[in-house]
Design a protein around this motif. Structure first.
Motif, PDB file in Angstrom:
ATOM      1  N   GLU A 646       0.814  -1.215   0.000  1.00  0.00           N
ATOM      2  CA  GLU A 646       0.000   0.000   0.000  1.00  0.00           C
ATOM      3  C   GLU A 646       0.849   1.267   0.000  1.00  0.00           C
ATOM      4  N   PHE A 647       2.164   1.101  -0.138  1.00  0.00           N
ATOM      5  CA  PHE A 647       3.094   2.235  -0.198  1.00  0.00           C
ATOM      6  C   PHE A 647       2.941   3.148   1.028  1.00  0.00           C
ATOM      7  N   ASN A 648       2.917   2.540   2.179  1.00  0.00           N
ATOM      8  CA  ASN A 648       2.826   3.306   3.419  1.00  0.00           C
ATOM      9  C   ASN A 648       4.181   3.811   3.895  1.00  0.00           C
ATOM     10  N   LEU A 649       5.268   3.234   3.379  1.00  0.00           N
ATOM     11  CA  LEU A 649       6.614   3.603   3.802  1.00  0.00           C
ATOM     12  C   LEU A 649       7.318   4.443   2.741  1.00  0.00           C
ATOM     13  N   ARG A 650       8.185   5.358   3.205  1.00  0.00           N
ATOM     14  CA  ARG A 650       9.012   6.128   2.286  1.00  0.00           C
ATOM     15  C   ARG A 650      10.089   5.213   1.707  1.00  0.00           C
ATOM     16  N   ARG A 651      10.486   5.471   0.489  1.00  0.00           N
ATOM     17  CA  ARG A 651      11.504   4.637  -0.176  1.00  0.00           C
ATOM     18  C   ARG A 651      12.897   5.215   0.076  1.00  0.00           C
ATOM     19  N   ASP A 652      13.275   5.382   1.340  1.00  0.00           N
ATOM     20  CA  ASP A 652      14.573   5.948   1.695  1.00  0.00           C
ATOM     21  C   ASP A 652      15.662   4.884   1.622  1.00  0.00           C
ATOM     22  N   ALA A 653      16.907   5.359   1.480  1.00  0.00           N
ATOM     23  CA  ALA A 653      18.040   4.454   1.285  1.00  0.00           C
ATOM     24  C   ALA A 653      18.939   4.407   2.514  1.00  0.00           C
ATOM     25  N   GLY A 654      19.720   3.326   2.591  1.00  0.00           N
ATOM     26  CA  GLY A 654      20.678   3.178   3.670  1.00  0.00           C
ATOM     27  C   GLY A 654      21.865   2.346   3.238  1.00  0.00           C
ATOM     28  N   LEU A 655      22.939   2.466   4.007  1.00  0.00           N
ATOM     29  CA  LEU A 655      24.116   1.622   3.830  1.00  0.00           C
ATOM     30  C   LEU A 655      24.278   0.826   5.118  1.00  0.00           C
ATOM     31  N   MET A 656      24.441  -0.490   4.996  1.00  0.00           N
ATOM     32  CA  MET A 656      24.558  -1.344   6.170  1.00  0.00           C
ATOM     33  C   MET A 656      25.908  -2.048   6.182  1.00  0.00           C
ATOM     34  N   LEU A 657      26.573  -1.957   7.328  1.00  0.00           N
ATOM     35  CA  LEU A 657      27.803  -2.707   7.556  1.00  0.00           C
ATOM     36  C   LEU A 657      27.444  -3.952   8.365  1.00  0.00           C
ATOM     37  N   ARG A 658      27.752  -5.127   7.829  1.00  0.00           N
ATOM     38  CA  ARG A 658      27.444  -6.388   8.511  1.00  0.00           C
ATOM     39  C   ARG A 658      28.739  -7.095   8.900  1.00  0.00           C
ATOM     40  N   ARG A 659      28.805  -7.466  10.181  1.00  0.00           N
ATOM     41  CA  ARG A 659      29.969  -8.176  10.699  1.00  0.00           C
ATOM     42  C   ARG A 659      29.483  -9.471  11.336  1.00  0.00           C
ATOM     43  N   LYS A 660      29.913 -10.611  10.788  1.00  0.00           N
ATOM     44  CA  LYS A 660      29.398 -11.914  11.215  1.00  0.00           C
ATOM     45  C   LYS A 660      30.355 -12.636  12.169  1.00  0.00           C
ATOM     46  N   ASP A 661      29.791 -13.605  12.897  1.00  0.00           N
ATOM     47  CA  ASP A 661      30.557 -14.560  13.692  1.00  0.00           C
ATOM     48  C   ASP A 661      31.627 -13.859  14.541  1.00  0.00           C
ATOM     49  N   THR A 662      31.171 -12.836  15.277  1.00  0.00           N
ATOM     50  CA  THR A 662      32.090 -12.000  16.050  1.00  0.00           C
ATOM     51  C   THR A 662      31.589 -11.872  17.481  1.00  0.00           C
ATOM     52  N   GLN A 663      32.511 -11.916  18.428  1.00  0.00           N
ATOM     53  CA  GLN A 663      32.126 -11.777  19.835  1.00  0.00           C
ATOM     54  C   GLN A 663      32.337 -10.342  20.308  1.00  0.00           C
ATOM     55  N   HIS A 664      33.590  -9.913  20.422  1.00  0.00           N
ATOM     56  CA  HIS A 664      33.896  -8.541  20.814  1.00  0.00           C
ATOM     57  C   HIS A 664      34.342  -7.775  19.573  1.00  0.00           C
ATOM     58  N   THR A 665      33.884  -6.551  19.445  1.00  0.00           N
ATOM     59  CA  THR A 665      34.293  -5.762  18.280  1.00  0.00           C
ATOM     60  C   THR A 665      34.052  -4.286  18.546  1.00  0.00           C
ATOM     61  N   THR A 666      34.706  -3.452  17.751  1.00  0.00           N
ATOM     62  CA  THR A 666      34.513  -2.004  17.857  1.00  0.00           C
ATOM     63  C   THR A 666      34.345  -1.430  16.461  1.00  0.00           C
ATOM     64  N   PHE A 667      33.248  -0.743  16.258  1.00  0.00           N
ATOM     65  CA  PHE A 667      32.993  -0.037  15.004  1.00  0.00           C
ATOM     66  C   PHE A 667      33.438   1.416  15.178  1.00  0.00           C
TER      67      PHE A 667
END
Length: 749
Positions: A646-667
């Motif tokens: 029903e086009f209820n959401l805006r079609r805005d964009a994003g960039l996603m950083l994905r880090r897998k199989d990690t316990q401790h980390t710092t972005f």
């Protein structure tokens, strides 16, 4: 001696009797709630001499005269928000109040007749009405689909009644009070305790409505009901059980005073967020002004150390350079200080809050004032040249009744050239989002990295009756819709209110004392059990940079390995990346729940080793995000809109950083604003990043140290003490042969 004592007693009795008589006489004077008899006389004496007041009066007169020419319509209620009957009754409450004011100021009986005739029509209609036919609300009104809007109506109608009280005959007053006002007050309170006995902006409107008509009718029981809530009735906690019903507490507090105590922090921040603080400020302040005029002994504006007046200052600081409120929690973008509720807030705060001249400059920008005692004070101050600019500076606003439930940190540079809004607050009652340690970033009044806000088309009937859409729960409230960390594709607190409402983030420190670096830092340890997030954000002015840059350090420690997603919802057009990605021929949703079902993957690739760069352009300005990455990290371009037929959401964009199989980390990320583009000259100026590299040179339990090097070789060092935030603590550290000594939670050079 006995005779003297008798004379003293008789004298005291006479004095008390005279005081009671004078008080009773004063209490019968009308108007007395918002407009006062003395105030009307002063206003009339100043007509034609105070430009902003005169302009506001003329504008209001033209509006009401046009409505009078159309005639009175009080239709049988049947619609949701945005439908004709809803809109007509809503317009009626505004016109009633305005016409009453015009009668008092202009002494023209046509306005009193109009108010009288409309109120009498409502008195004939109201006893015939069942609960509203639309059944979506948890508390149906009679004129409107929810008791909230009925309460709106009564708050305004009580002011209109006050203005024409003496114009009416005793029989007309008795009719209105018996058939309209008293049953109206009972319906929204004793007949709907789930609405009225609650700590929420809805209940504030209900409390104010019952209290104002109670003050006007001289009904102390109604006033007590307004101040303290319903007696012997359970209190709606705002929490819901598994079936979606409200949970009640028998020992909780309700009423106007409870709604002052609980949602407001000592700094004046309202836990539901600025959009609803703006909405609630009208009933809070207008009822408070009525109490101040009729029951000054309560000293309501001094309650909780004057929190209502400080709330106005807090709310003004929660707006961007264009005066639009930051869309924290459920908030519609574009709502601003120019709304009528902020006109009333500014005017009342000026009159009762020590006449701060900075508020006059806000009133000048608003271009209108209330047509009452407060508005006259403001207009006279502006006329007399007392206005001073309102200074919005960096500020930390605590959340919670005692200021101990997190908060919102705002870092500003210059004349709001750049503004960071960092949210580490409590849940925010039913309007809260699952977005611990999220942020948004503004340049002037433009979003650079955005918070989505709410999913609702307010008062647009075609879109769900103008009410909240299902996507508000499935997308806008979910963690992935915000610029913060998501673990294992699951929202904070699993997206459950009953869990989220029990927890809040903790401020680590806030420092805006220096001109070159401002920092806010907070921790969250409950969003994901077993995982702690510590986010530190610094707005830094580097000598070799055109504008300050934003440093973002997000340290994650966990008792298990996880997948971490960190999105950046940018506004504008992609310009360049230093990492390769593939754009799929067929796009698919990123996931199945917690908001992931609403994200398309438009591009996917591997991050660059050490640093990944992404540049975009928005509003003819360039931006670059540089983030520390490893070759194992994924970079995804995403776009909102999947599973949204029903086009209820805006079609805005994003960039996603994905880090897998990690316990401790710092972005670690750095965001720059740089350069400009002119479509007239077709020149791009300073369109490239000034950063050569961003490096973590130390990252352990005690310290995180970041070195930012620009393209000319100049280095900036930021070191964070991860465990000791004390300003008095001394630190000595050697990193790669360099010695660093400082006091306090961080070092920058």
């Amino acid at each position: 001696m006995k005779k003297r004592k008798t004379n003293i007693f008789l004298g005291w009795l006479l004095t008390v009797t005279l005081c009671i008589s004078n008080s009773a006489l004063h209490s019968q004077e009308h108007p007395k709630l918002i407009l006062t008899k003395a105030g009307v006389e002063k206003i009339r004496a100043e007509l034609g001499k105070v430009p902003l007041f005169d302009e506001s009066l003329e504008e209001l007169k033209n509006e009401v005269d046009a409505e009078i020419a159309l005639g009175i319509d009080t239709p049988i209620p049947k619609d949701y928000s945005g439908g004709y009957t809803h809109t007509r009754h809503k317009k009626n409450w505004f016109v009633l109040q305005k016409a009453g004011v015009l009668y008092q100021i202009l002494d023209d009986e046509k306005y009193a007749i109009y108010v009288r005739d409309m109120l009498l029509q409502y008195a004939e209609l109201y006893p015939t009405l069942p609960a509203h036919p639309k059944t979506r609300s948890y508390a149906r009104g009679k004129l409107f689909w929810q008791c909230l809007n009925d309460s709106n109506w009564l708050v305004y109608a009580s002011q209109a009644y006050d203005c024409i009280y003496d114009f009416l005959s005793k029989r007309e007053r008795k009719n209105l009070e018996k058939n309209l006002f008293r049953p109206f007050a009972d319906w929204i309170s004793v007949e709907n305790p789930q609405f009225y006995n609650r700590v929420h902006n809805h209940s504030t409107w209900g409390n104010a409505a019952v209290g104002m008509i109670g003050l006007l009718m001289g009904d102390d029981e109604l006033v007590d009901r307004a101040l303290y809530g319903l007696k012997n009735a359970p209190v709606n906690t705002g929490e819901k059980d598994n079936d979606g019903g409200f949970i009640y507490s028998d020992d909780g507090r309700a009423g106007f005073l409870a709604n002052l105590d609980e949602p407001f922090s000592p700094d004046g921040y309202y836990t539901e967020g600025p959009y609803y603080q703006r909405y609630a400020m009208y009933p809070f302040l207008i009822f408070a002004e009525g109490l101040e005029n009729v029951k000054p002994e309560l000293k309501i504006l001094e309650y909780k150390d004057g929190v209502l007046l400080r709330a106005v200052n807090a709310l003004l600081n929660l707006s961007d350079a264009d005066g639009e409120f930051f869309p924290l929690n459920d908030g519609q973008k574009g709502m601003s200080i120019y709304t009528s509720s902020l006109v009333s807030a500014v005017d009342i705060a000026y009159r009762y809050g020590g006449k701060n001249p900075q508020l006059l400059s806000i009133a000048q920008e608003q271009g209108q004032v209330l047509l009452d005692d407060s508005g006259l004070d403001v207009a006279v101050g502006i006329r007399d040249g007392l206005a001073k600019p309102f200074e919005k500076k960096s500020i930390n606003l605590s959340d919670g009744p005692k200021g101990e439930q997190g908060g919102v940190g705002i870092l500003r540079y210059g004349n709001e050239d750049l503004t960071l809004v960092f949210k580490y607050a409590a849940q925010g009652l039913s309007h809260g989002h699952y977005d611990k340690l999220s942020y948004s970033f503004f340049e002037k009044g433009d979003e650079v990295l955005q918070d989505y806000g709410l999913s609702r088309f307010v008062n647009i009937e075609q879109k769900g009756g103008g009410n909240y859409l299902k996507e508000n729960k499935t997308w806008a409230k979910q963690t992935i819709s915000h610029n913060t960390l998501v673990q294992n594709e699951t929202s904070h607190f699993k997206g459950k209110y009953e869990i989220g409402s029990k927890h809040h983030s903790q401020l680590y420190f806030f420092d805006a004392s220096q001109s070159t670096v401002q920092v806010v830092s907070a921790k969250e340890s409950n969003a994901y059990p077993g995982t702690e997030m510590h986010r530190t954000m610094a707005l830094i002015k580097g000598d070799s940079f055109e504008k300050p840059f934003l440093l973002d350090i997000l340290k994650v420690t966990s008792d298990s390995k996880n997948q971490y997603d960190l999105p950046f919802y940018f506004m504008g057009q992609v310009i360049q990346t230093n990492f390769e990605y593939n754009a799929p021929e067929t796009i698919e949703p990123l996931g199945k729940k917690y908001g992931y079902q609403h994200l398309w993957t438009e591009g996917q690739g591997k991050a660059s080793e050490d640093n990944s760069k992404f540049s975009w352009m928005n509003e003819r300005r360039f931006y670059t995000l540089t983030t520390t990455t490893t070759a194992a990290d994924e970079m995804r371009f995403v776009r909102i809109g999947a599973n949204d037929p029903e086009f209820n959401l805006r079609r805005d964009a994003g960039l996603m950083l994905r880090r897998k199989d990690t316990q401790h980390t710092t972005f670690v990320s750095v965001l720059e604003s740089h350069g400009s583009y002119s479509p007239v000259s077709e020149f791009a100026v300073n369109s490239k990043s000034n950063i050569a590299s961003v490096k973590k040179v130390r990252d352990d339990e005690k310290y995180t140290a970041i070195v930012i090097e620009d393209i000319k070789g100049e280095k900036y060092v930021f070191i964070l003490s991860n465990k000791d935030e004390s300003n008095s603590s001394k630190h000595n550290l050697n990193i790669n042969g360099n010695d660093y000594s400082w006091s306090g939670p961080y070092f920058f050079k």
